[in-house]
Design an enzyme around this catalytic site. Structure first.
Site, PDB file in Angstrom:
ATOM      1  N   PHE A 164      25.380 -25.808   0.394  1.00 60.06           N
ATOM      2  CA  PHE A 164      25.492 -25.588  -1.040  1.00 60.06           C
ATOM      3  C   PHE A 164      25.156 -24.150  -1.390  1.00 60.06           C
ATOM      4  CE2 PHE A 164      24.708 -25.973  -5.552  1.00 60.06           C
ATOM      5  CZ  PHE A 164      25.782 -26.759  -5.922  1.00 60.06           C
ATOM      6  N   VAL A 165      26.050 -23.504  -2.138  1.00 58.32           N
ATOM      7  CA  VAL A 165      25.882 -22.089  -2.474  1.00 58.32           C
ATOM      8  C   VAL A 165      25.882 -21.879  -3.987  1.00 58.32           C
ATOM      9  CG1 VAL A 165      26.859 -21.258  -0.299  1.00 58.32           C
ATOM     10  CG2 VAL A 165      28.371 -21.695  -2.241  1.00 58.32           C
ATOM     11  N   ARG A 203      24.778 -19.098 -12.215  1.00 60.26           N
ATOM     12  CA  ARG A 203      26.129 -18.528 -12.149  1.00 60.26           C
ATOM     13  C   ARG A 203      26.089 -17.006 -12.264  1.00 60.26           C
ATOM     14  NH1 ARG A 203      29.678 -22.845 -12.777  1.00 60.26           N
ATOM     15  NH2 ARG A 203      29.058 -24.488 -14.214  1.00 60.26           N
ATOM     16  N   LYS A 241      35.149 -24.000   1.811  1.00 56.08           N
ATOM     17  CA  LYS A 241      34.098 -24.634   2.606  1.00 56.08           C
ATOM     18  C   LYS A 241      34.683 -25.370   3.791  1.00 56.08           C
ATOM     19  CE  LYS A 241      30.287 -25.922  -0.161  1.00 56.08           C
ATOM     20  NZ  LYS A 241      29.427 -26.947  -0.792  1.00 56.08           N
ATOM     21  N   ASP A 291      27.352 -22.636  -9.640  1.00 54.57           N
ATOM     22  CA  ASP A 291      26.107 -23.111 -10.250  1.00 54.57           C
ATOM     23  C   ASP A 291      25.414 -24.186  -9.440  1.00 54.57           C
ATOM     24  OD1 ASP A 291      28.255 -25.038 -10.968  1.00 54.57           O
ATOM     25  OD2 ASP A 291      26.595 -26.048 -11.998  1.00 54.57           O
ATOM     26  N   ASP A 350      36.442 -21.062  -8.003  1.00 53.95           N
ATOM     27  CA  ASP A 350      35.362 -20.453  -7.240  1.00 53.95           C
ATOM     28  C   ASP A 350      35.363 -20.919  -5.790  1.00 53.95           C
ATOM     29  OD1 ASP A 350      34.625 -23.032  -7.995  1.00 53.95           O
ATOM     30  OD2 ASP A 350      32.692 -22.458  -8.852  1.00 53.95           O
ATOM     31  N   GLY A 359      33.398 -22.240 -13.214  1.00 54.11           N
ATOM     32  CA  GLY A 359      33.094 -21.573 -11.948  1.00 54.11           C
ATOM     33  C   GLY A 359      33.893 -20.312 -11.670  1.00 54.11           C
ATOM     34  N   ASP A 416      36.121 -27.263  -2.076  1.00 51.77           N
ATOM     35  CA  ASP A 416      35.131 -28.098  -1.395  1.00 51.77           C
ATOM     36  C   ASP A 416      35.790 -29.420  -0.997  1.00 51.77           C
ATOM     37  OD1 ASP A 416      32.759 -29.125  -0.417  1.00 51.77           O
ATOM     38  OD2 ASP A 416      31.955 -29.642  -2.382  1.00 51.77           O
TER      39      ASP A 416
END
Ligand code: IMP
Ligand code: MG
Length: 183
Positions: free
Chosen positions: A160-161, A173, A137, A167, A106, A50, A109
């Site tokens: 969700f991004v 990606r 997040k 990804d 990245d 990521g 979460d």
């Protein structure tokens, strides 16, 4: 599934990554100056896959002598959009004692990935340890594991991004902008 809307544009990302790189440079240079050990090692540890895109951009805003030592961490098999816990694959550098380390990912979460890697690296007694993420997040119910990050590009809602390294099931990606997934 398709990209419902662009959440953060490539221009916004580029500007913010430049700012983060500048802050990281000032802070790491400060560590070297304060310690008097101007030759102390700086080691960046990107979490693959990521952090691939962010790292490529970020390092070009950090004009310091440093090593880049990626690690591969993956989530336990869960659904494509939710992590079930983290699992380190392959080698984590074992020579981080006394080094100034900055972990790059990245997104923060659940906190499990960064929490795990931070513990493993902290056990080696680095001279300093920082975390940089592009996205943090917002978790209204709290994270599974509380992790402080020193540098966060953008705070986003709990959705969700994809894109810019992030990804869905291994894809997307390579999208230059960050988008939210639609139904
Ligand atoms: P954690 O839940 O904080 O351990 O994050 C685990 C990993 O899940 C992150 O490194 C990302 O690769 C991935 N992840 C978490 N949220 C998203 C998302 O919204 N889109 C894509 N990947 C995500
Ligand atoms: Mg991922």
């Amino acid at each position: 599934m398709k990209v419902a809307r662009t959440l953060i544009s490539r221009e916004q990302i580029a500007a913010r990554v430049g700012v983060l790189g500048g802050q990281i440079t000032i802070d790491l240079q400060g560590e070297l100056d304060r310690s008097g050990q101007t030759d102390a090692r700086i080691v960046m540890v990107p979490i693959l896959t990521g952090a691939l895109v962010l790292t490529a951009d970020l390092i070009r805003h950090i004009p310091l002598k440093m090593n880049i030592r990626p690690v591969v961490v993956s989530s336990y098999p869960g659904t494509a959009t939710s992590s079930q816990g983290a699992n380190i694959h392959g080698a984590v550098p074992t020579d981080l004692g006394g080094a100034h380390v900055i972990i790059v990912d990245d997104i923060l979460d659940s906190g499990r990935t960064l929490g795990l890697l931070k513990r493993v690296i902290a056990a080696q007694r680095p001279a300093s340890l920082r975390i940089a993420v592009l996205l943090r997040k917002n978790k209204p119910g709290g994270r599974d594991e509380h992790v402080e990050v020193e540098y966060a590009g953008f705070d986003i809602e709990d959705e969700f991004v994809i894109g810019y390294g992030l990804d869905y099931d291994g894809y997307f990606r390579n999208l230059p902008d960050i988008g939210a997934m639609g139904e």
